[in-house]
Write a protein that holds these residues in place. Structure first.
Motif, PDB file in Angstrom:
ATOM      1  N   CYS A 152       0.834  -1.205   0.000  1.00 45.59           N
ATOM      2  CA  CYS A 152       0.000   0.000   0.000  1.00 45.59           C
ATOM      3  C   CYS A 152       0.870   1.257   0.000  1.00 45.59           C
ATOM      4  O   CYS A 152       0.571   2.233  -0.707  1.00 45.59           O
ATOM      5  CB  CYS A 152      -0.935   0.008   1.201  1.00 45.59           C
ATOM      6  SG  CYS A 152      -2.249  -1.240   1.143  1.00 45.59           S
ATOM      7  N   VAL A 158      -5.399  -0.328  -4.506  1.00 49.63           N
ATOM      8  CA  VAL A 158      -6.252  -1.105  -3.614  1.00 49.63           C
ATOM      9  C   VAL A 158      -7.656  -1.309  -4.179  1.00 49.63           C
ATOM     10  O   VAL A 158      -8.480  -1.996  -3.560  1.00 49.63           O
ATOM     11  CB  VAL A 158      -6.348  -0.435  -2.229  1.00 49.63           C
ATOM     12  CG1 VAL A 158      -5.009  -0.464  -1.528  1.00 49.63           C
ATOM     13  CG2 VAL A 158      -6.879   0.991  -2.340  1.00 49.63           C
ATOM     14  N   LEU A 186      -7.103  -2.198   4.036  1.00 54.56           N
ATOM     15  CA  LEU A 186      -7.443  -1.760   2.684  1.00 54.56           C
ATOM     16  C   LEU A 186      -8.309  -0.513   2.708  1.00 54.56           C
ATOM     17  O   LEU A 186      -8.083   0.439   1.951  1.00 54.56           O
ATOM     18  CB  LEU A 186      -8.158  -2.888   1.940  1.00 54.56           C
ATOM     19  CG  LEU A 186      -7.323  -4.118   1.576  1.00 54.56           C
ATOM     20  CD1 LEU A 186      -8.203  -5.201   0.965  1.00 54.56           C
ATOM     21  CD2 LEU A 186      -6.211  -3.743   0.603  1.00 54.56           C
ATOM     22  N   ALA A 191      -9.491   1.904  -0.211  1.00 49.09           N
ATOM     23  CA  ALA A 191     -10.337   0.936  -0.910  1.00 49.09           C
ATOM     24  C   ALA A 191     -11.794   1.374  -0.833  1.00 49.09           C
ATOM     25  O   ALA A 191     -12.268   1.822   0.209  1.00 49.09           O
ATOM     26  CB  ALA A 191     -10.179  -0.452  -0.292  1.00 49.09           C
TER      27      ALA A 191
END
Length: 421
Positions: A152, A158, A186, A191
């Motif tokens: 990340c 993501v 995430l 995300a």
């Protein structure tokens, strides 16, 4: 070890199966493979001068098929290898030398996808590891999370979807393979918690359909829309959870309904209808699980709501033979119903009532549905419909006890319900 071994049929691959070709001089690829697995960064750096960092390696794979030991070559990108086996230092080294985290394998998986597909199964319910096994499992989990953070931080997308018909995002993959710790990481890195897959399902739809309270709770905390509906069916997370818990297997195994309670407490609309007009309580009545029905009624589910075909929840209840033996539950549903409808828009009776063994019940219910109610009965049913079970005790304080008793004292229909079973 990751999830790969568990999900592979016939051919099983375990950590360490990637190896050098027996009896041959160690090639550049096998040397690079060993350096990555041993997290020997100086050797990795040296070998990358001869091997492009984003070119795949050819390695030997040992596998078992029908109890035979087989060896075959397999192609894998260096960064995918490091991610698959949670080699943090190797992953950092490869990224620093220009490894592309978005490079995809032949199945359309990025490095992040590969990591999630091989996330370790280490269900830990301890606060601090107290023995060697717990320490090993904790280390495996920690290494996986560290690798995820590294990806990340180095720009891994993501929200990148797998290149196949399922169209899973990383969050969908995390739900699919039960990797709960991944969700908050995430989501914290951008995300989209309400992203849909190829079936128009969000991660919350998937988690609710699996009756996984832990994942459902995490997604809701991260901003998941509790009332989002699947576009092609109109199903909400609540309805999917009720369907899962109301199946025959759900009843036999007494599937946990805490995720259903959680969704309702977080604002799930109890009377949301799908494209056919079916609601959660239609599904609950079809399944015949009293605990789910009571829970939905507590959150003001409408026991008289109709589907597009004019089917009430009681109609759904009477569809199944097993439900017809639950006389106490059916007695409760009858007392909440007004007007009583036991046919659909086409005048068809529920399947269960058409069975010869339930002929007496059918005659009793047909007669009951045609019998006009007294004014007192109508008033009682309307009050119960408006206030529901949720405000039952409030009315007890507001109404004279005699009137309250007349409203909430259920009539016993057992004299009409002459069971021959």
């Amino acid at each position: 070890m990751g999830n790969a071994a568990k999900r592979t049929s016939r051919v099983q691959i375990t950590e360490g199966d990637f190896s050098t070709e027996p009896g041959r001089f160690k090639t550049l690829h096998t040397k690079l493979y060993e350096a990555i697995m041993q997290e020997n960064c100086p050797i990795i750096e040296t070998l990358l001068r001869s091997h492009p960092v984003n070119e795949p390696m050819t390695v030997w794979v040992k596998s078992t098929c029908n109890k035979l030991l087989l060896e075959q070559t397999q192609s894998i990108f260096p960064i995918h290898l490091a991610a698959r086996y949670r080699k943090v230092q190797s992953l950092l080294c490869l990224l620093e030398y220009g490894a592309d985290p978005e490079i995809r394998d032949s199945r359309g998986h990025t490095t992040l996808h590969v990591m999630l597909l091989h996330w370790p199964i280490t269900t830990a319910n301890w606060t601090e590891p107290v023995n060697r096994i717990q320490r090993i499992l904790t280390d495996i989990q920690n290494h996986a999370e560290m690798c995820l953070h590294v990806l990340c931080q180095h720009g891994a997308r993501v929200n990148a979807r797998v290149d196949n018909d399922f169209g899973y995002s990383p969050l969908h993959l995390a739900i699919r393979y039960g990797t709960h710790p991944v969700l908050s990481i995430l989501a914290g890195n951008g995300a989209h918690v309400n992203a849909t897959n190829g079936s128009s399902m969000t991660p919350l739809h998937m988690a609710a359909g699996m009756l996984n309270k832990e994942m459902t709770e995490t997604l809701l905390a991260c901003g998941a829309d509790v009332n989002c509906a699947v576009s092609h069916s109109g199903n909400t997370a609540l309805k999917l959870a009720v369907c899962a818990a109301s199946t025959k297997a759900g009843r036999l195994l007494a599937a946990d309904i805490s995720s259903i309670s959680l969704l309702l407490k977080k604002g799930a609309e109890a009377n949301a209808q799908d494209h056919e007009g079916r609601t959660a309580i239609h599904e609950a009545c079809l399944g015949g699980r009293e605990a789910i029905i009571n829970l939905l009624l507590e959150f003001e589910a409408d026991i008289n709501i109709l589907t597009r075909h004019g089917e009430t929840p009681i109609f759904m209840f009477l569809q199944r033979r097993s439900n017809l033996r639950e006389t106490a539950l059916f007695n409760k549903l009858l007392n909440l119903s007004y007007p009583l409808r036991i046919t659909n828009n086409e005048g068809i009776l529920p399947t269960g009532l058409l069975l010869p063994e339930f002929q007496p019940q059918k005659e009793s219910l047909v007669g009951l549905s045609q019998k006009p109610l007294t004014l007192q009965e109508i008033c009682s049913k309307i009050i119960r419909k408006v206030y529901g079970e949720k405000h039952k005790q409030y009315l007890r304080q507001a109404l004279p006890l005699k009137i309250w008793n007349s409203v909430y004292s259920d009539y016993d229909f057992s004299q009409l319900w002459k069971s021959n079973t």
